[in-house]
Design an enzyme around this catalytic site. Structure first.
Site, PDB file in Angstrom:
ATOM      1  N   LYS A 116       0.831  -1.200   0.000  1.00  0.00           N
ATOM      2  CA  LYS A 116       0.000   0.000   0.000  1.00  0.00           C
ATOM      3  C   LYS A 116       0.867   1.252   0.000  1.00  0.00           C
ATOM      4  CE  LYS A 116      -3.878  -2.360   1.961  1.00  0.00           C
ATOM      5  NZ  LYS A 116      -4.703  -2.591   3.107  1.00  0.00           N
ATOM      6  N   TYR A 118       3.873   3.454  -2.757  1.00  0.00           N
ATOM      7  CA  TYR A 118       4.581   3.569  -4.024  1.00  0.00           C
ATOM      8  C   TYR A 118       6.058   3.815  -3.771  1.00  0.00           C
ATOM      9  CZ  TYR A 118      -0.144   4.142  -5.815  1.00  0.00           C
ATOM     10  OH  TYR A 118      -1.465   3.949  -6.107  1.00  0.00           O
ATOM     11  N   ILE A 123       2.616   6.982   0.330  1.00  0.00           N
ATOM     12  CA  ILE A 123       1.493   6.128   0.704  1.00  0.00           C
ATOM     13  C   ILE A 123       0.430   6.132  -0.388  1.00  0.00           C
ATOM     14  CG2 ILE A 123       1.965   6.443   3.164  1.00  0.00           C
ATOM     15  CD1 ILE A 123      -0.562   8.143   3.349  1.00  0.00           C
ATOM     16  N   CYS A 124      -0.227   5.008  -0.568  1.00  0.00           N
ATOM     17  CA  CYS A 124      -1.255   4.847  -1.590  1.00  0.00           C
ATOM     18  C   CYS A 124      -2.532   5.559  -1.140  1.00  0.00           C
ATOM     19  CB  CYS A 124      -1.535   3.368  -1.824  1.00  0.00           C
ATOM     20  SG  CYS A 124      -2.852   3.081  -3.003  1.00  0.00           S
ATOM     21  N   LEU A 125      -2.968   6.527  -1.937  1.00  0.00           N
ATOM     22  CA  LEU A 125      -4.168   7.290  -1.611  1.00  0.00           C
ATOM     23  C   LEU A 125      -5.217   7.226  -2.719  1.00  0.00           C
ATOM     24  CD1 LEU A 125      -2.387  10.491  -0.261  1.00  0.00           C
ATOM     25  CD2 LEU A 125      -3.322   8.607   1.060  1.00  0.00           C
TER      26      LEU A 125
END
Length: 171
Positions: A116, A118, A123-125
């Site tokens: 989760k 990159y 952070i993956c949003l």
């Protein structure tokens, strides 16, 4: 079942974020004096959010601009899990297309430790936060991203990473 970003927020988070002042200036780092006005709003919203957190005994981040124009920010964020504090470096740059594009929150120490995230520790949003942000331009700013994106991410990911031995306290 696919839930909307707003539907996934806890009542506590909704109540908290409603107390953060909304921003009005639609300007990014390339917009000269308008950006300075936006930056003033950003700082006022961050001050209000810090105050809210302190009143709730929920202090969990410290962030400051690295330059006087507020293009790059650095600080720390932390979470208490099972009575142990886990602290991480936090950094981000304001994108040229801000506020139309949200900031990409980076936790460099966690780079490569979770799906989760990159490259670079961003952070993956995409799924949960990006649609919420798009629907609230220019009202949302840095404080809103911390409250609605980083905080829930930490609360979901760090316990999982700790329980799987991926993140270990330095204490």
């Amino acid at each position: 079942k696919n839930l909307s970003a707003a539907a996934m927020l806890t009542d506590h988070t909704k109540t908290e974020v409603q107390k953060i002042p909304l921003l009005t200036v639609r300007a990014g780092p390339r917009d000269g004096d308008q950006w300075i006005e936006r930056l003033k709003e950003e700082l006022m919203a961050l001050i209000a959010y810090v105050k809210i957190n302190k009143e709730l005994d929920n202090d969990w981040f410290k962030i400051d601009p690295e330059d006087e124009l507020g293009h790059r920010w650095k600080g720390k964020c932390w979470i208490i899990h099972e009575m142990v504090k886990y602290e991480f470096d936090l950094q981000f740059e304001i994108p040229a297309t801000y506020p139309a594009a949200p900031i990409e929150l980076e936790l460099p120490q966690l780079d490569g430790k979770t799906a989760k995230m990159y490259r670079g520790g961003k952070i993956c949003l995409d799924i949960h936060f990006a649609p919420l942000w798009r629907g609230n331009v220019p009202k949302f700013g840095i404080a809103h991203a911390l409250s609605l994106a980083l905080r829930p991410w930490l609360l979901a990911e760090i316990p999982y990473l700790v329980e799987n031995g991926i993140v270990i306290s330095d204490k």
